[in-house]
Design an enzyme around this catalytic site. Structure first.
Site, PDB file in Angstrom:
ATOM      1  N   GLU A   1      32.730 -85.154 -47.323  1.00 27.02           N
ATOM      2  CA  GLU A   1      32.272 -86.391 -47.044  1.00 27.02           C
ATOM      3  C   GLU A   1      32.312 -87.629 -47.734  1.00 27.02           C
ATOM      4  O   GLU A   1      32.311 -88.380 -46.480  1.00 27.02           O
ATOM      5  CB  GLU A   1      30.470 -85.218 -46.751  1.00 27.02           C
ATOM      6  CG  GLU A   1      29.373 -86.757 -46.839  1.00 27.02           C
ATOM      7  CD  GLU A   1      28.149 -85.986 -47.295  1.00 27.02           C
ATOM      8  OE1 GLU A   1      27.005 -87.550 -47.070  1.00 27.02           O
ATOM      9  OE2 GLU A   1      27.630 -85.483 -48.133  1.00 27.02           O
TER      10      GLU A   1
ATOM     11  N   HIS B   1      25.018 -85.227 -56.353  1.00 26.64           N
ATOM     12  CA  HIS B   1      24.813 -85.026 -54.445  1.00 26.64           C
ATOM     13  C   HIS B   1      25.528 -83.717 -54.510  1.00 26.64           C
ATOM     14  O   HIS B   1      25.270 -83.011 -53.270  1.00 26.64           O
ATOM     15  CB  HIS B   1      26.438 -86.080 -54.705  1.00 26.64           C
ATOM     16  CG  HIS B   1      26.642 -85.767 -52.991  1.00 26.64           C
ATOM     17  ND1 HIS B   1      27.387 -86.814 -52.300  1.00 26.64           N
ATOM     18  CD2 HIS B   1      25.704 -85.203 -51.649  1.00 26.64           C
ATOM     19  CE1 HIS B   1      27.016 -86.313 -50.684  1.00 26.64           C
ATOM     20  NE2 HIS B   1      26.243 -85.966 -50.669  1.00 26.64           N
TER      21      HIS B   1
ATOM     22  N   GLU C   1      23.204 -81.467 -55.063  1.00 26.86           N
ATOM     23  CA  GLU C   1      21.869 -81.900 -54.110  1.00 26.86           C
ATOM     24  C   GLU C   1      21.925 -80.510 -53.197  1.00 26.86           C
ATOM     25  O   GLU C   1      21.392 -79.954 -52.069  1.00 26.86           O
ATOM     26  CB  GLU C   1      21.655 -82.926 -53.193  1.00 26.86           C
ATOM     27  CG  GLU C   1      20.311 -82.856 -52.050  1.00 26.86           C
ATOM     28  CD  GLU C   1      21.192 -83.902 -51.050  1.00 26.86           C
ATOM     29  OE1 GLU C   1      21.826 -83.279 -49.661  1.00 26.86           O
ATOM     30  OE2 GLU C   1      22.510 -85.164 -51.314  1.00 26.86           O
ATOM     31  N   HIS C   2      23.356 -80.267 -52.968  1.00 25.15           N
ATOM     32  CA  HIS C   2      24.042 -79.340 -51.471  1.00 25.15           C
ATOM     33  C   HIS C   2      23.790 -77.942 -52.169  1.00 25.15           C
ATOM     34  O   HIS C   2      23.305 -77.094 -51.475  1.00 25.15           O
ATOM     35  CB  HIS C   2      25.153 -79.324 -51.502  1.00 25.15           C
ATOM     36  CG  HIS C   2      25.483 -80.984 -50.273  1.00 25.15           C
ATOM     37  ND1 HIS C   2      26.194 -80.658 -49.529  1.00 25.15           N
ATOM     38  CD2 HIS C   2      25.540 -81.900 -50.727  1.00 25.15           C
ATOM     39  CE1 HIS C   2      26.667 -81.598 -48.659  1.00 25.15           C
ATOM     40  NE2 HIS C   2      25.561 -82.683 -49.355  1.00 25.15           N
TER      41      HIS C   2
ATOM     42  N   GLU D   1      30.675 -76.121 -51.999  1.00 28.17           N
ATOM     43  CA  GLU D   1      30.271 -77.797 -51.195  1.00 28.17           C
ATOM     44  C   GLU D   1      30.596 -78.918 -52.177  1.00 28.17           C
ATOM     45  O   GLU D   1      30.053 -79.874 -51.542  1.00 28.17           O
ATOM     46  CB  GLU D   1      28.552 -77.968 -51.902  1.00 28.17           C
ATOM     47  CG  GLU D   1      27.261 -76.707 -51.024  1.00 28.17           C
ATOM     48  CD  GLU D   1      28.057 -76.406 -48.954  1.00 28.17           C
ATOM     49  OE1 GLU D   1      27.582 -77.670 -49.492  1.00 28.17           O
ATOM     50  OE2 GLU D   1      27.556 -76.017 -48.260  1.00 28.17           O
TER      51      GLU D   1
END
Length: 1012
Positions: A196, A85, A88-89, A161
Site C-alpha cells: 500500500e 498503520h 490498525e490492520h 499485513e
C-alpha cells in the site's frame, strides 16, 4: 397533523437535555462532565468520562436514524516504520471474543452498515462505522471494541499485513512440489501495508506532502510508514505499541444519532471496566520553530512522463501560526485562506497561477488546523526551476498588498453564506462528517464543544470584524514576516530507478541477516519458504473456519417492500419537469439534462474542458471574479457536467447529454437560474485572454495526472476495460478515462505560442447547443415554494436559445477493443480489471449476478488477491444498469497471479457448494447499498437520471431477496465461464511494463502529440 406533531415530539425527546444525566451524575460507570444544546445544528452534545480508566466519550444526540460509532486512540508514531498503520490492520485480524481470521472483513457481509472502516491519521487512529439498524449497531460496536482492546495480534497477521520476505509466487511452489521455476522462488518483500505504501510513494503529490510533514513536524514521524523503514519493524515492537496505546485511558469514544445513550454506555462501560487506569500518551507535538528566520529544504521526487519536463518543480512557503484551540481565530484564518486562494478571481490565483508561475496549487496549500498550532502554506506545482525563488517573493508581495488593501465585505459575506447553506443542507452522512470535523482537533486538545458552537463562533467573528482591520491584522501578525519554511521538490529522472535499487540493496541486506541467523543460504531460503507456506496454509483456513461466533443481522430484517418517493411530473414550464416536494429547510435543488443525439466524438471529449472553461473565462459583461462572488452570495453552487446512461431495458442503448445543477435558498432561485444561463450561454470564448486561460486549465488538469491515476488506478482500468463492451461505457471512458487523460495531456503540451484556435472553435460549438434543445428538469423543494419555483423555471426556459442544434445521424457505434491491453505507467505496483458483458437492468439474471459479485469478493477474491497475493484490494463487481460484470485489483504486486485468479473465479463459483449462510451474507451485503440513507436532494434521482421507476426497483428488490444458490451457479456458468471461453472479456492493467507483458497484450503508450 398528528404525524407531524409526533415527529416534532420525537425530535425534542432525542435532543431534550432534561432526559439526560446532569453534570456530575453517573450512568453505567461514566460521569457526565457537561452537556450543551446546539440549536443551529439541531443537536445536543454530552461529554462524559469513564470513571475507572478516564476514557472520554462524546455523544451527539440528534434526530437522525443514521447512527455513528467510533473509538480512537492517540498514536504518536515513534519512528517511520508505520507501526500505527500496521497495528490498525492487524487489530482487525482476530480478537479474543471473535478468534477467527479477519473478523472485520467477514463482518462486511453480515451488516447493514452504510459505512465501515478504520483510519490512521498522523497522531491518532480511529475505527468508525454508521448504520440505521439498532441490532446492527450493537453487533458492530461489540466487534470494534473487542478488535481494538483485545486483538490476538498473531505473528502470521503481522507478516501478512505488515511485511515479510518470501517467494514471489508461493502457490507455484505448492503446485510444483519442489520443482518450482526460479522466478517463482525469487525472494521479495511482501505485506499488505508495505505494498500500500509503495503505491502511495508512487504518488508525487503524496510524496511532496509527507516529506513536507517530515520537515514542518520533525517530532511526528510517518504514521503510514515509509517502505524503506517498514522493514525495520519487529513483531515485538508492534505488540508493545498496542499495549502502550490501545488502552481506554488513551481512548476517545464518539457516538451520534437517535439511539439511546444509556444503551451505548452500558455496552461500552462493560468493555472498559476490565482495565485499570494508566498514564495516557497525551503529548501534542509542535511544528518546527521558525522564529529565528527562514529555512529552506530541497528534495527530489519522481518525474511525470506525461507533463512538460521543464515544469515539474513543486514549491511552497509555510508559516507556523497560533494555537488552534482559539476557535474564533482559527475560523478567521481559514476564512483568510479561502479569500486569498479560492476561485479564479482570488488574489493569489491571479498573482501566481494566472501570471504563469505555476499550473496548480501544491498539495500542502491552505490553512491546516489539525495540529495544536496552525500551519499556513502557499505553494505551486508545475513550476520552472528558474521561477522557484520568484514564488516566495510574489507570495509575500501579494500578502503585503492584501494587508494594506483589506477584503471586500461582499466576499466575506459570500463565504458566510456558504456556511449558512451548509448548515441548512440535510446530508445523509451528517454524523460521519461531524466526526471527521471534530476528531482531529479533539486529539490535539481543542474542546469539541467549542468546535460545535457555530453561532457563537460567527457572532464572535462578526464582533471582531466590526472593530475594523481584523483580518488584515491577522495577516500582519502571522504572515508578514520571514519566519518561513520554503519547501521544494525537484523532479529527478532517476528517482524511480534509485528507489528500486534501494529496495534491492535493502532486500539483500535483510536476506543476509536471515542467512547469518540460519547458518547457510540454503537453510535461510528453506526457512523463508516454509514460513510463507505456513502463512498460505493459515490463509487457506479462512473459507472453512466456523464463523458462528460472529454476530449478524438477517435477511428477514430487510423489508420486502420499500416506500416509494412521491414524485409529480408536468410540462407547465414548457419542459418536462419532475417535482419532489419534501422538507428542505428553505432550499431548492435543481437539475436539468439536455439530451444530445449523434454527438460527434471530438466534441464529446471536449465537454470536460468546456465545463471547466465556463467556470473560468467570464462573460462580455462580467468578470469571473464577479460571477464567483454572485455564486457564493446567492447560491450553494452551480455546476455543469457530462451525463450518460444505459437504457434500463436495453443495456446496448445509451443516451447522453449535458447536466446542469444548482442549489439556493428559495428566494434566490431566479438568480441561480440566471447565473446558470450566463455561464453557459454568455461565456466569452473570444476574449483576448481566453486562449491563455484555457491553456492554464489544461496545464492544471495535466499536472499530477499520473498521481490522480495512482490514487484510483483500478477505476481507470475498469473504465478502459468496460469501454470495449457497451456504448455507455465507451461514452463514459471518453470523458473520464484514460482517453480523456491522453487528450488533456496532449493539449497541455502544445507550445505557449499556439492560439488553440481549433480547440476554441469546438468549445464555441458546444456552447451553441449546451442549453438548446431537449431539456428536462427536476426540482426538489418545500411544498410552499413550488409555485414561485415554477414561475422562475418558466422564465429561465423562456430565456434560453429556442432552436435545437442537430448533428448528422451516425451508423452503429464501433467501440471494439483488444481483449488484453496494457498501459505502461511509472508505478511500483499494478492496477487491473477484467470486464464482461451481461444483461439489462430489468433482466431477472441481474439479481443473481449481483449476489455472485458479493460471494466472489467476500468468499474468494479478498482472500486470494489481498491476503495471499498482497494487493491492497481486489474483488468482483456487478453494474446492473450498465450490463457489466467484472473483477479488479488495486495496488497489486502480483498481477499475473491475480489475472489467473480472475479467470478461474467463475468456475470456482460454479463448483462451490454454497450454503444458506453464504447466500444470506451476500444479500445483506447488497442491501447495504440498496437501503443506504439518501440526502433529500438525491431522492427520486434514479428515475430522473436513469429512467429507473419505482416498479423496476421494487421488482429488482424482490428478485435480490429471492435469489437461490442454483441461480448463482447458473449465471456464473453463463456470464463468466462461458463468456470467457468465448473471448467476450476485456482486460486492462496499468503499471511498469515487465517481461510478463508479452505479444498477447496490446501495449498502449500514454504518448502525447498535441492533437484533438
Amino acid at each position: 397533523m398528528l404525524r407531524n406533531a409526533t415527529k416534532g415530539a420525537a425530535r425534542r425527546a432525542v435532543t431534550e437535555l432534561s432526559q439526560y444525566p446532569k453534570p456530575g451524575e453517573k450512568l453505567h460507570g461514566f460521569t457526565l462532565l457537561r452537556s450543551k444544546h446546539v440549536p443551529e445544528l439541531e443537536l445536543t452534545a454530552l461529554h462524559l468520562q469513564h470513571d475507572k480508566t478516564g476514557a472520554e466519550h462524546l455523544h451527539i444526540a440528534r434526530d437522525d436514524s443514521n447512527n455513528v460509532f467510533s473509538i480512537g486512540f492517540k498514536t504518536n508514531p515513534p519512528d517511520d516504520t508505520g507501526v500505527p498503520h500496521i497495528l490498525e490492520h492487524t487489530t482487525l485480524c482476530g480478537s479474543q471474543k471473535y478468534p477467527i481470521r479477519d473478523p472485520f472483513f467477514k463482518m462486511l457481509p453480515r451488516t447493514l452498515s452504510n459505512f465501515m472502516n478504520a483510519f490512521t491519521a498522523s497522531d491518532h487512529t480511529f475505527y468508525p462505522f454508521a448504520t440505521t439498524n439498532a441490532q446492527d449497531f450493537k453487533n458492530l460496536m461489540s466487534v470494534y471494541l473487542d478488535a481494538t482492546l483485545h486483538p490476538l495480534l498473531k505473528e502470521t497477521d503481522f507478516t501478512q499485513e505488515g511485511w515479510r520476505i518470501g517467494p514471489e509466487n508461493p502457490q507455484a511452489l505448492v503446485a510444483a512440489e519442489g520443482n518450482a521455476k526460479p522466478e517463482d522462488r525469487k525472494l521479495v518483500f511482501k505485506g499488505v501495508v508495505y505494498n500500500e505504501m509503495k503505491g502511495q510513494m508512487s504518488d508525487a503529490a503524496y510524496l511532496f506532502w509527507i516529506r513536507f510533514q517530515d520537515h514542518i513536524f520533525p517530532d511526528i514521524h510517518n504514521s503510514g510508514g515509509d517502505p524503506q523503514k517498514i522493514t525495520d519493524l519487529t513483531y515485538q515492537q508492534l505488540k508493545k505499541f498496542h499495549a502502550d496505546h490501545y488502552h481506554p485511558s488513551n481512548a476517545k469514544v464518539f457516538t451520534y444519532g437517535d439511539m439511546p445513550l444509556a444503551d451505548h454506555l452500558k455496552e461500552i462501560g462493560a468493555q472498559l471496566d476490565v482495565f485499570e487506569k494508566i498514564r495516557a500518551d497525551v503529548a501534542h507535538h509542535s511544528p518546527i520553530d521558525l522564529s529565528s528566520g527562514p529555512r529552506e529544504v530541497k528534495l527530489y521526487g519522481p518525474i511525470d512522463p506525461l507533463v512538460d519536463a521543464n515544469k515539474q518543480f513543486k514549491t511552497s512557503v509555510s508559516w507556523v501560526l497560533g494555537e488552534t484551540n482559539n476557535v474564533v481565530e482559527s475560523f478567521s484564518l481559514a476564512l483568510i485562506s479561502a479569500l486569498l486562494m479560492d476561485g479564479y478571481g482570488s488574489p493569489l490565483y491571479k498573482g501566481l497561477i494566472e501570471s504563469g508561475l505555476g499550473t496548480d496549487w501544491s498539495p500542502n496549500t491552505g490553512y491546516d488546523s489539525s495540529g495544536k498550532l496552525g500551519i499556513f502554506s502557499i505553494g505551486l506545482s508545475g513550476v520552472q526551476e528558474e521561477d522557484v525563488p520568484k514564488v516566495k517573493a510574489k507570495v509575500q508581495e501579494i500578502l503585503r498588498s492584501m494587508r494594506d488593501k483589506g477584503f471586500e465585505r461582499s466576499k466575506i459575506d459570500g463565504y458566510l453564506h456558504q456556511l449558512e447553506l451548509g448548515l441548512k443542507h440535510k446530508t445523509a452522512n451528517f454524523g460521519m462528517s461531524l466526526l471527521h470535523r471534530l476528531k482531529p482537533k479533539w486529539f490535539v486538545g481543542v474542546d469539541p464543544f467549542d468546535s460545535l458552537a457555530w453561532n457563537d463562533t460567527i457572532a464572535a467573528f462578526e464582533t471582531e470584524l466590526a472593530k475594523g482591520g481584523y483580518l488584515e491584522g491577522l495577516i500582519d501578525k502571522y504572515l508578514i514576516n520571514d519566519n518561513t519554511l520554503s519547501f521544494t521538490m525537484a523532479p529527478s529522472p532517476t528517482f524511480s530507478q534509485e528507489l528500486a535499487q534501494e529496495e534491492e540493496t535493502r532486500l539483500s541486506t535483510k536476506i543476509s541477516e536471515v542467512v547469518k541467523a540460519a547458518g547457510s543460504e540454503e537453510e535461510a531460503r528453506a526457512a523463508l519458504e516454509a514460513r510463507e507456506l505456513k502463512l498460505l496454509a493459515e490463509q487457506s483456513k479462512t473459507n472453512t473456519e466456523d464463523l458462528g461466533c460472529l454476530p449478524s443481522v438477517h435477511v428477514k430484517d430487510i423489508p420486502r417492500q420499500k416506500d416509494s418517493v412521491i414524485l409529480r411530473h408536468d410540462n407547465t414550464a414548457r419542459v418536462k419537469t419532475q417535482w419532489h416536494e419534501a422538507p428542505t429547510n428553505g432550499l431548492t435543488y435543481f437539475r436539468a439534462i439536455n439530451q444530445l443525439e449523434n454527438l460527434p466524438d471530438e466534441l464529446r471529449s471536449l465537454i470536460p474542458l468546456f465545463t471547466d472553461s465556463i467556470m473560468r473565462l467570464g462573460t462580455k459583461d462580467m468578470t469571473m471574479e464577479q460571477l464567483e462572488d454572485l455564486i457564493k452570495l446567492k447560491t450553494g453552487g452551480v455546476s455543469v457536467g457530462y451525463h450518460s446512461a444505459s437504457h434500463p431495458t436495453d443495456f446496448t442503448r445509451a443516451t447522453e447529454g449535458l447536466m446542469f445543477s444548482g442549489m439556493a435558498l428559495d428566494r434566490h432561485v431566479p438568480t441561480m437560474f440566471d447565473l446558470l444561463r450566463k455561464l453557459v450561454v454568455e461565456t466569452d470564448f473570444d476574449s483576448p485572454q481566453a486562449a491563455q486561460q484555457i491553456r492554464q486549465l489544461l496545464q492544471a488538469s495535466a499536472d499530477g495526472v499520473v498521481n490522480d491515476i495512482a490514487s484510483s488506478g483500478h477505476a481507470y482500468a475498469r473504465r478502459a476495460a468496460e469501454s470495449g463492451l457497451t456504448w455507455d461505457s465507451f461514452l463514459k471512458e471518453q470523458v473520464s478515462g484514460l482517453s480523456q487523460v491522453k487528450l488533456v495531456t496532449s493539449l497541455a503540451s502544445r507550445p505557449e505560442s499556439d492560439p488553440l484556435e481549433d480547440v476554441i472553435a469546438k468549445l464555441k460549438q458546444i456552447q451553441q447547443f449546451a442549453l438548446a434543445g431537449n431539456l428536462r428538469t427536476a426540482i426538489t423543494c418545500d411544498s410552499g415554494s413550488v409555485s414561485d419555483n415554477a414561475k422562475a423555471l418558466l422564465n429561465f426556459v423562456n430565456s434560453l436559445p429556442s432552436e435545437a442544434v442537430t448533428f448528422p445521424s451516425r451508423g452503429p457505434p464501433n467501440f471494439t477493443r483488444d481483449i488484453k491491453t496494457f498501459y505502461p505507467l511509472p508505478y511500483q505496483v499494478y492496477y487491473g480489471a477484467l470486464a464482461l458483458p451481461t444483461a439489462s437492468y430489468t433482466a431477472s439474471v441481474n439479481a443473481p449476478l449481483q449476489i455472485l459479485s458479493q460471494l466472489l469478493t467476500h468468499k474468494h477474491l479478498h482472500h486470494e488477491i489481498r491476503e495471499k497475493g498482497g494487493a491492497y484490494g481486489g474483488g468482483s463487481y456487478a453494474r446492473p444498469l450498465d450490463g457489466i460484470f467484472g473483477f479488479y485489483s488495486y495496488r497489486d504486486p502480483n498481477p499475473v497471479n491475480t489475472l489467473k485468479i480472475m479467470r478461474n473465479a467463475g468456475q470456482w463459483a460454479v463448483d462451490k457448494e454454497w450454503t444458506d449462510r453464504d447466500l444470506e451474507d451476500a444479500k445483506i451485503s447488497v442491501f447495504q447499498g440498496v437501503d443506504a440513507p439518501k440526502a433529500v436532494n438525491e431522492e427520486g434521482m434514479a428515475q430522473f437520471l436513469y429512467g429507473i421507476t419505482d416498479e423496476m426497483k421494487q421488482k429488482r428488490r424482490e428478485e435480490l431477496l429471492d435469489v437461490t444458490k442454483d441461480q448463482v451457479r447458473e449465471v456464473a456458468q453463463e456470464y463468466v465461464v462461458k463468456a470467457l471461453n468465448n473471448g467476450s472479456e476485456r482486460v486492462v492493467f496499468l503499471g511498469e511494463k515487465r517481461d510478463w507483458v508479452d505479444k498477447s497484450w496490446a501495449v498502449k503508450e500514454m504518448d502525447i502529440n498535441g492533437s484533438t
